[in-house]
Design an enzyme around this catalytic site. Structure first.
Site: not given
Ligand code: DGJ
Length: 782
Positions: A483, A541
């Protein structure tokens, strides 16, 4: 050789490399057919334009690396200076040599493999007075994908010479006047890759990223096409910069009479100093021409990416824990979630953020990459053993480029934090609280309460590499979700990006079996630079299927669908608050690298049976979905879309008819299925994923109704089918079911010439869903 002519798969490039000027691209676009040396010579001569009034006194030509010195007053291909030298002087490059490489290492740097059939050219230029040389590498793949990059060398090898301060070094490609309509992308968190169209007047339309990552608003592709170009129609020329840091990509329409697409790394003043004797190589610009709209771009890009992809096996079905538990980690909860995942057929269990020392929320602990001893007294072993026993492999979330001010590593090494950390920022409980005052008083801003680790610092690099490899050595981790949750805002994007690539390459070299997913607050780092090093991208997301339809549609213009992580989320999406039916969520997540991001222990039995059916179907469809040709019909009504994947041999296909909103007419446009073989006969039939989509119709279209019946009011019609030729299905099409808004209907399309279909084998799905896993003891654990 002075007029190289490269041809592949319906596209071609002609380069006029005669004389001593910087070579000129005479043509980049459709294949021009067989041209011998004499015809090429004539073409190049005939391409020399008139001399316009009030202009330079020789014909102006747009070269591969145009500058003012050649009369080009548009955006230059190269700029820079040598401190102490003459300021404001453009480089005046001269051609010294052209090498034809034939088949060369036309491959992403990370893999080091060679791609058969790639045609390569290397062009050598020099400005003797400025003591600068440039080498341009140009490659055309068998799929017709063009790649270009430059390498600038400071030839002032006298140690006393000053470094060359590079301002820009970009690839500029000409496009014809008729390519007057532009498409590029923008977006924001959970809404990546929103298309935007414009018409270019004289001037520059420039998209610039200063995020230190491409960003949620990444331009992604810069496409110029004939007016109105769509998914299936129009000529399109498009570029993409294979780079994960700052960049600029632009289209320029100059009053001088040329249009061009440009791209390159966006360099801050003083960011790139090329020392005497040293060189700097740019990222690759990937350039693609299509005579058949955006689908034509994908038709070149997808097989090309697949030819060097790091993906080795099938994409496993993932369960990612983020939206299921967030930071609330404990073994019993996660073990129950793993059981529920295994029962429905999940193949990989990914433990997201929250597992490391003190990580109770997003305000602390990044950088302390040790398993939290309180939550996990036995380390991650008990969970991983449980996951393995349930038949899945294990993945782990990391964010290696980041550090929390409130972390042991930042306290011990404030000098590793980009932008520095002040005393308050490092130590006290107020560290990284995110209050406005912290931002004001700190030397650099926090973002999601976090800072960036300076990977260009060898000690910081070594430390994070050691932590990652220690974790991979200790635990059987099959996959890292890598990430990156903030813009840099400090330090050098160039230095950080180069170091990031080095870090991933080093981790992969040490652990070649470990897969990596690129995630950056969702889809803020999706580019072909990172793609050389990863096996999946987290596309966004948002798991809201309505948002996902668009995000996946446009992300897949560049990337093959097997790279695009798409998860089944909760009924009410966490990122939008919108509630969607399960069938729509399943049909949406099917067309990528599928997974689940939902607390399955809260799903009811009927939902779990549907999910198991979906996963069984996905596994069956995976070979088609992840090797086929992506096609999208051009909609006449923006509320209704048809997209699909056709097997390369055109034997079978899967399509989705999607209602994003209510249609603008009572009867929507017929479904016209692109990409089939015109002369072959296909059987079209609806595909159920366990529950049919909701329709608003008094009766389904006749072809979808049960044979002999006129169809019941409100029924989708799951029993019908029809057999027609590919030409009829593409040109005439079939009446569509009247889907309610936010619904999708799936259709299998199979050639009826005796070949067994991979998509209509119902028996194996039934077997998988009713297999002992779901039916016996496992089910009692649900
Ligand atoms: C942002 C990612 O995009 C999410 O999927 C999740 O991994 C969080 N970070 C965790 O902090």
């Amino acid at each position: 050789m002075s007029i190289p002519y490269l041809r592949a798969a319906g596209t071609s490039l002609v380069l006029d490399a005669r004389g001593t000027g910087v070579p000129v691209i005479v043509h980049w676009g459709a294949d021009l057919g067989d041209l011998n040396g004499e015809l090429l010579e004539t073409l190049a001569d005939a391409s020399v334009p008139a001399i316009s009034p009030s202009s330079i006194d020789v014909p102006l030509r747009l070269s591969l690396l145009p500058t003012l010195a050649a009369g080009w007053s548009g955006r230059p291909g190269v700029s820079g200076f040598r401190p102490g030298g003459r300021g404001g002087v453009a480089l005046d490059l001269r051609l010294t040599e052209v090498q034809s490489g034939g088949v060369r290492a036309g491959v992403p740097s990370a893999s080091g493999r060679t791609l058969p059939g790639t045609q390569a050219l290397t062009i050598f230029l020099t400005d003797a007075a400025a003591r600068v040389a440039v080498r341009t590498d140009l490659e055309l793949s068998v799929e017709g994908v063009l790649r270009l990059r430059h390498t600038l060398t400071n030839t002032g090898d006298d140690p006393a010479s000053a470094p060359f301060e590079l301002g820009s070094l970009d690839v500029i490609l000409p496009v014809p006047d008729r390519a007057g309509e532009l498409l590029d992308f923008t977006g924001l968190w959970t809404h990546e890759r929103r298309p935007q169209r414009s018409t270019l007047g004289h001037g520059v339309w420039s998209r610039e990223s200063r995020h230190g990552r491409p960003g949620h608003d990444d331009s992604y592709l810069m496409a110029a096409g004939t007016p109105g170009f769509g998914f299936r129609t129009g000529e399109v020329w498009a570029t993409h910069l294979a780079w994960s840091g700052d960049k600029h990509v632009w289209a320029e329409n100059s009053a001088l009479g040329y249009s061009a697409l440009g791209s390159g790394e966006l360099l801050a003043p003083g960011e790139l100093r090329v020392a005497p004797g040293a060189s700097h190589t740019t990222p690759w610009t990937v350039a693609v021409y299509s005579a058949a709209g955006l689908d034509g771009l994908s038709a070149r890009l997808h097989p090309w990416v697949r030819s060097w992809s790091t993906i080795t096996g099938h994409r496993p079905v993932v369960l990612n824990t983020w939206e299921a538990v967030y930071f609330d980690h404990d073994l019993p909860t996660l073990a129950r979630l793993a059981d529920a995942a295994a029962v429905v057929g999940v193949e990989r269990f990914v433990l997201d953020d929250g597992w490391f020392t003190g990580r109770s929320d997003d305000r602390r602990a990044l950088g302390d990459w040790f398993v939290d001893p309180v939550t996990w007294p036995g380390g991650l072993h008990p969970l991983i053993e449980h996951v393995h026993a349930a038949g899945m492999d294990f993945g782990l979330w990391v964010e290696p480029e980041m550090v929390s001010a409130d972390s042991d590593v930042a306290r011990a090494h404030p000098e590793w934090v980009l932008g520095g950390v002040d005393a308050a920022g490092v130590g006290g409980s107020g560290a990284g609280t995110g209050s406005a005052s912290v931002g004001v008083s700190s030397p650099a801003l926090t973002w999601r309460f976090q800072r960036v680790l300076d990977l260009g610092n060898p000690d910081a690099f070594g430390w994070v590499f050691a932590r990652l490899t220690a974790l991979l050595n200790e635990y059987p981790i099959a996959y890292l979700k890598w990430d990156h949750n903030r813009d840099l805002l400090a330090g050098s994007s160039h230095r950080q990006t180069v170091a990031l690539y080095r870090l991933i390459d080093a981790v992969r070299a040490e652990h070649p079996g470990v897969e990596i997913e690129s995630c950056a607050s969702g889809g803020a780092r999706v580019d072909l630079g990172i793609l050389e090093r990863v096996d999946r991208v987290w596309t966004s997301d948002t798991n809201d299927p309505l948002e996902r339809q668009q995000i996946q549609r446009y992300s897949s213009v560049l990337l093959p669908p097997e790279y695009l992580g798409g998860h089944l989320g909760a009924a009410t999406a966490h990122t939008t608050g919108r509630t969607s039916e399960l069938s729509f969520r399943l049909a949406t997540a099917l067309f990528g690298s599928a997974g689940i991001e939902w607390d399955l222990t809260r799903a009811n039995e009927a939902e779990r049976v549907q999910i198991a059916t979906w996963i069984a179907r996905y596994k069956q469809l995976r070979p088609l979905l992840h090797s086929g040709v992506v096609v999208r019909a051009d909609p006449s009504d923006p509320a209704i879309e048809l997209h699909g994947v056709v097997s390369p041999d055109q034997n079978s296909a899967l399509f989705a008819q999607v209602a994003l909103a209510a249609p603008r007419a009572a009867l929507p446009e017929r479904m016209r299925f692109p990409g089939l073989a015109p002369e072959r006969r296909y059987r079209v039939a609806p595909l159920s994923l366990g529950a049919p989509p909701r329709t608003i119709q008094d009766a389904p279209p006749a072809w979808l109704a049960e044979p002999g019946s006129s169809g019941a009011a409100g029924a989708f019609g799951t029993d019908g089918s029809v057999t027609l030729t590919g030409a009829v299905l593409a040109l005439v099409g079939l009446p569509a079911p009247l889907l309610a808004p936010e619904q999708a209907a799936l259709f299998t399309v199979d050639a009826v010439d005796g070949l067994r279909s991979v998509v209509t084998d119902q028996a194996s799905v039934t077997r998988a869903v009713s297999a002992p896993r779901l039916a016996d003891s496992a089910e009692s654990r649900l």
